[in-house]
Design a protein around this motif. Sequence first.
Motif, PDB file in Angstrom:
ATOM      1  N   ILE A  51      -2.407   1.201   0.514  1.00 14.31           N
ATOM      2  CA  ILE A  51      -1.810   0.173  -0.349  1.00 14.31           C
ATOM      3  C   ILE A  51      -1.590   0.742  -1.760  1.00 14.31           C
ATOM      4  O   ILE A  51      -0.540   0.521  -2.381  1.00 14.31           O
ATOM      5  N   GLU A  52      -2.573   1.497  -2.243  1.00 11.63           N
ATOM      6  CA  GLU A  52      -2.473   2.064  -3.595  1.00 11.63           C
ATOM      7  C   GLU A  52      -1.269   2.989  -3.709  1.00 11.63           C
ATOM      8  O   GLU A  52      -0.559   2.985  -4.718  1.00 11.63           O
ATOM      9  N   ASP A  53      -1.039   3.788  -2.675  1.00 11.21           N
ATOM     10  CA  ASP A  53       0.129   4.690  -2.686  1.00 11.21           C
ATOM     11  C   ASP A  53       1.422   3.888  -2.758  1.00 11.21           C
ATOM     12  O   ASP A  53       2.365   4.253  -3.469  1.00 11.21           O
ATOM     13  N   ALA A  54       1.468   2.791  -1.998  1.00 10.95           N
ATOM     14  CA  ALA A  54       2.681   1.950  -2.009  1.00 10.95           C
ATOM     15  C   ALA A  54       2.934   1.424  -3.421  1.00 10.95           C
ATOM     16  O   ALA A  54       4.062   1.478  -3.933  1.00 10.95           O
ATOM     17  N   ILE A  55       1.884   0.955  -4.059  1.00 13.91           N
ATOM     18  CA  ILE A  55       2.039   0.389  -5.408  1.00 13.91           C
ATOM     19  C   ILE A  55       2.426   1.494  -6.401  1.00 13.91           C
ATOM     20  O   ILE A  55       3.305   1.308  -7.242  1.00 13.91           O
ATOM     21  N   ASN A  56       1.792   2.645  -6.266  1.00 20.88           N
ATOM     22  CA  ASN A  56       2.114   3.761  -7.181  1.00 20.88           C
ATOM     23  C   ASN A  56       3.572   4.190  -7.044  1.00 20.88           C
ATOM     24  O   ASN A  56       4.270   4.378  -8.046  1.00 20.88           O
ATOM     25  N   ILE A  57       4.033   4.352  -5.814  1.00 20.85           N
ATOM     26  CA  ILE A  57       5.433   4.766  -5.610  1.00 20.85           C
ATOM     27  C   ILE A  57       6.368   3.712  -6.173  1.00 20.85           C
ATOM     28  O   ILE A  57       7.366   4.027  -6.826  1.00 20.85           O
ATOM     29  N   SER A  58       6.042   2.448  -5.957  1.00 17.08           N
ATOM     30  CA  SER A  58       6.926   1.377  -6.447  1.00 17.08           C
ATOM     31  C   SER A  58       7.046   1.418  -7.968  1.00 17.08           C
ATOM     32  O   SER A  58       8.087   1.080  -8.521  1.00 17.08           O
ATOM     33  N   GLY A  59       5.989   1.891  -8.623  1.00 15.81           N
ATOM     34  CA  GLY A  59       6.003   1.977 -10.090  1.00 15.81           C
ATOM     35  C   GLY A  59       7.004   2.991 -10.623  1.00 15.81           C
ATOM     36  O   GLY A  59       7.391   2.943 -11.792  1.00 15.81           O
ATOM     37  N   HIS A  60       7.411   3.925  -9.748  1.00 18.37           N
ATOM     38  CA  HIS A  60       8.373   4.958 -10.171  1.00 18.37           C
ATOM     39  C   HIS A  60       9.816   4.573  -9.857  1.00 18.37           C
ATOM     40  O   HIS A  60      10.730   5.339 -10.127  1.00 18.37           O
ATOM     41  N   LEU A  61       9.994   3.424  -9.237  1.00 20.64           N
ATOM     42  CA  LEU A  61      11.342   3.021  -8.825  1.00 20.64           C
ATOM     43  C   LEU A  61      11.723   1.711  -9.522  1.00 20.64           C
ATOM     44  O   LEU A  61      10.866   0.972  -9.999  1.00 20.64           O
ATOM     45  N   GLU A  62      13.029   1.453  -9.565  1.00 20.09           N
ATOM     46  CA  GLU A  62      13.505   0.228 -10.212  1.00 20.09           C
ATOM     47  C   GLU A  62      13.060  -0.985  -9.377  1.00 20.09           C
ATOM     48  O   GLU A  62      13.388  -1.058  -8.188  1.00 20.09           O
ATOM     49  N   ARG A  63      12.304  -1.901  -9.965  1.00 22.05           N
ATOM     50  CA  ARG A  63      11.671  -2.994  -9.200  1.00 22.05           C
ATOM     51  C   ARG A  63      12.684  -3.818  -8.400  1.00 22.05           C
ATOM     52  O   ARG A  63      12.404  -4.252  -7.281  1.00 22.05           O
ATOM     53  N   ASP A  64      13.884  -4.032  -9.000  1.00 18.50           N
ATOM     54  CA  ASP A  64      14.915  -4.844  -8.317  1.00 18.50           C
ATOM     55  C   ASP A  64      15.402  -4.203  -7.023  1.00 18.50           C
ATOM     56  O   ASP A  64      15.982  -4.873  -6.172  1.00 18.50           O
ATOM     57  N   MET A  65      15.246  -2.882  -6.939  1.00 16.45           N
ATOM     58  CA  MET A  65      15.814  -2.157  -5.796  1.00 16.45           C
ATOM     59  C   MET A  65      14.801  -1.913  -4.687  1.00 16.45           C
ATOM     60  O   MET A  65      15.111  -1.283  -3.681  1.00 16.45           O
ATOM     61  N   ILE A  66      13.565  -2.379  -4.879  1.00 11.11           N
ATOM     62  CA  ILE A  66      12.552  -2.093  -3.846  1.00 11.11           C
ATOM     63  C   ILE A  66      11.892  -3.365  -3.326  1.00 11.11           C
ATOM     64  O   ILE A  66      11.878  -4.411  -3.984  1.00 11.11           O
ATOM     65  N   LEU A  67      11.355  -3.218  -2.129  1.00  7.56           N
ATOM     66  CA  LEU A  67      10.512  -4.256  -1.546  1.00  7.56           C
ATOM     67  C   LEU A  67       9.243  -3.578  -1.038  1.00  7.56           C
ATOM     68  O   LEU A  67       9.311  -2.473  -0.481  1.00  7.56           O
ATOM     69  N   LEU A  68       8.119  -4.251  -1.249  1.00  6.54           N
ATOM     70  CA  LEU A  68       6.855  -3.766  -0.684  1.00  6.54           C
ATOM     71  C   LEU A  68       6.580  -4.558   0.589  1.00  6.54           C
ATOM     72  O   LEU A  68       6.615  -5.795   0.576  1.00  6.54           O
ATOM     73  N   GLY A  69       6.334  -3.834   1.688  1.00  9.90           N
ATOM     74  CA  GLY A  69       6.109  -4.511   2.955  1.00  9.90           C
ATOM     75  C   GLY A  69       4.902  -3.963   3.684  1.00  9.90           C
ATOM     76  O   GLY A  69       4.406  -2.876   3.373  1.00  9.90           O
ATOM     77  N   GLY A  70       4.435  -4.733   4.674  1.00  9.19           N
ATOM     78  CA  GLY A  70       3.350  -4.251   5.518  1.00  9.19           C
ATOM     79  C   GLY A  70       2.269  -5.275   5.738  1.00  9.19           C
ATOM     80  O   GLY A  70       2.447  -6.463   5.467  1.00  9.19           O
ATOM     81  N   GLU A  71       1.147  -4.776   6.243  1.00  5.34           N
ATOM     82  CA  GLU A  71       0.048  -5.691   6.563  1.00  5.34           C
ATOM     83  C   GLU A  71      -1.303  -5.003   6.459  1.00  5.34           C
ATOM     84  O   GLU A  71      -1.392  -3.775   6.480  1.00  5.34           O
ATOM     85  N   ARG A  72      -2.311  -5.834   6.361  1.00  6.56           N
ATOM     86  CA  ARG A  72      -3.682  -5.453   6.682  1.00  6.56           C
ATOM     87  C   ARG A  72      -4.244  -6.599   7.511  1.00  6.56           C
ATOM     88  O   ARG A  72      -4.024  -7.765   7.186  1.00  6.56           O
ATOM     89  N   ASN A  73      -4.918  -6.244   8.595  1.00  2.26           N
ATOM     90  CA  ASN A  73      -5.373  -7.253   9.557  1.00  2.26           C
ATOM     91  C   ASN A  73      -4.209  -8.132  10.030  1.00  2.26           C
ATOM     92  O   ASN A  73      -4.360  -9.335  10.226  1.00  2.26           O
ATOM     93  N   ALA A  74      -3.056  -7.520  10.150  1.00  3.04           N
ATOM     94  CA  ALA A  74      -1.833  -8.135  10.697  1.00  3.04           C
ATOM     95  C   ALA A  74      -1.183  -9.163   9.774  1.00  3.04           C
ATOM     96  O   ALA A  74      -0.179  -9.759  10.149  1.00  3.04           O
ATOM     97  N   VAL A  75      -1.723  -9.400   8.592  1.00  7.26           N
ATOM     98  CA  VAL A  75      -1.081 -10.369   7.688  1.00  7.26           C
ATOM     99  C   VAL A  75      -0.631  -9.687   6.381  1.00  7.26           C
ATOM    100  O   VAL A  75      -1.103  -8.596   6.030  1.00  7.26           O
ATOM    101  N   LYS A  76       0.264 -10.376   5.685  1.00  6.63           N
ATOM    102  CA  LYS A  76       0.872  -9.812   4.469  1.00  6.63           C
ATOM    103  C   LYS A  76      -0.193  -9.408   3.444  1.00  6.63           C
ATOM    104  O   LYS A  76      -1.193 -10.107   3.273  1.00  6.63           O
ATOM    105  N   ILE A  77       0.077  -8.320   2.755  1.00  5.24           N
ATOM    106  CA  ILE A  77      -0.838  -7.820   1.727  1.00  5.24           C
ATOM    107  C   ILE A  77      -0.584  -8.606   0.441  1.00  5.24           C
ATOM    108  O   ILE A  77       0.570  -8.832   0.064  1.00  5.24           O
ATOM    109  N   GLU A  78      -1.640  -8.983  -0.217  1.00  5.75           N
ATOM    110  CA  GLU A  78      -1.514  -9.766  -1.451  1.00  5.75           C
ATOM    111  C   GLU A  78      -0.627  -9.040  -2.471  1.00  5.75           C
ATOM    112  O   GLU A  78      -0.797  -7.847  -2.717  1.00  5.75           O
ATOM    113  N   GLY A  79       0.342  -9.763  -2.997  1.00  8.33           N
ATOM    114  CA  GLY A  79       1.238  -9.188  -4.000  1.00  8.33           C
ATOM    115  C   GLY A  79       2.458  -8.494  -3.417  1.00  8.33           C
ATOM    116  O   GLY A  79       3.360  -8.109  -4.154  1.00  8.33           O
TER     117      GLY A  79
END
Length: 238
Positions: A51-79
């Motif tokens: 999750i931390e890697d996903a957030i870090n990578i997103s910080g280097h990209l234009e927020r409007d152009m990205i989406l964060l997706g995935g799961e932990r325990n099969a449900v959406k990750i907070e934020g």
Amino acid sequence: MFVETYETYNAVYDKILKGKVVVVIDTLRATSVITTALVNGAKEIIPVVDIEDAINISGHLERDMILLGGERNAVKIEGFDLSNSPLEYSEDVVKGKTIIITTTNGTRALKKASSSDDVVVGCLLNVTSVADYIYKENKDVVIICAGTEGKFSIDDIITAGAILDRLEKLSPYESDDLSKASYFLYKSFQDNILNIMKYGYHLNRIEKLGFHEDVEFCTTIDKFSVVPKYVNGVVRLI
Ligand SMILES: O=C(O)[C@H](CS(=O)(=O)O)OP(=O)(O)O
Ligand SMILES: [Mg+2]
């Protein structure tokens, strides 16, 4: 052509993958999500393990152009913007976006595959296209099933069998025992794959969590004619 199938990514090491076509399968649900998002116009998918890697990578990209997706325990990750349901990755949501995704099994399997320079994403949604790709590449093949929580998962093995069923019609090949087992399991249930998949731990888990529509979607064979390819840490359509 020789085909090897691995029930999880745990037993896979770099030397096995060199020079081979590698197919990563996580039918429920990561590779179904990745395939669907790209069909619906996502620019690219960046699979990451943490999750931390996903957030870090997103910080280097234009927020409007990205989406964060995935799961932990099969449900959406907070934020995060999206869960691990392919139904959320519709055209109006994903078109033109870079999607950074982290899941329990599938994105780990993709990372493990990355020592090959010829890695494609497979699921029931694109079995014939993946078989066509393997045939055209004409190299030895490694199928990496993501598995579920480090163990064999029927959903992935049925998908491997469906790909090998299509491949057999294109080219003779030799294979290891798990490839043969997946092929014969698929052939035994090809008229209704849910007749075997319904006994699977992961499918039942997803059903109990209320994701019946995801199961229906992810078990549709050949809904799409695309091959997502994983190159330098990014998945795009070829
Ligand atoms: O969301 C899924 O389908 C699973 C999560 S879990 O194993 O049920 O916790 O993730 P995936 O990596 O897509 O198998
Ligand atoms: Mg899975």
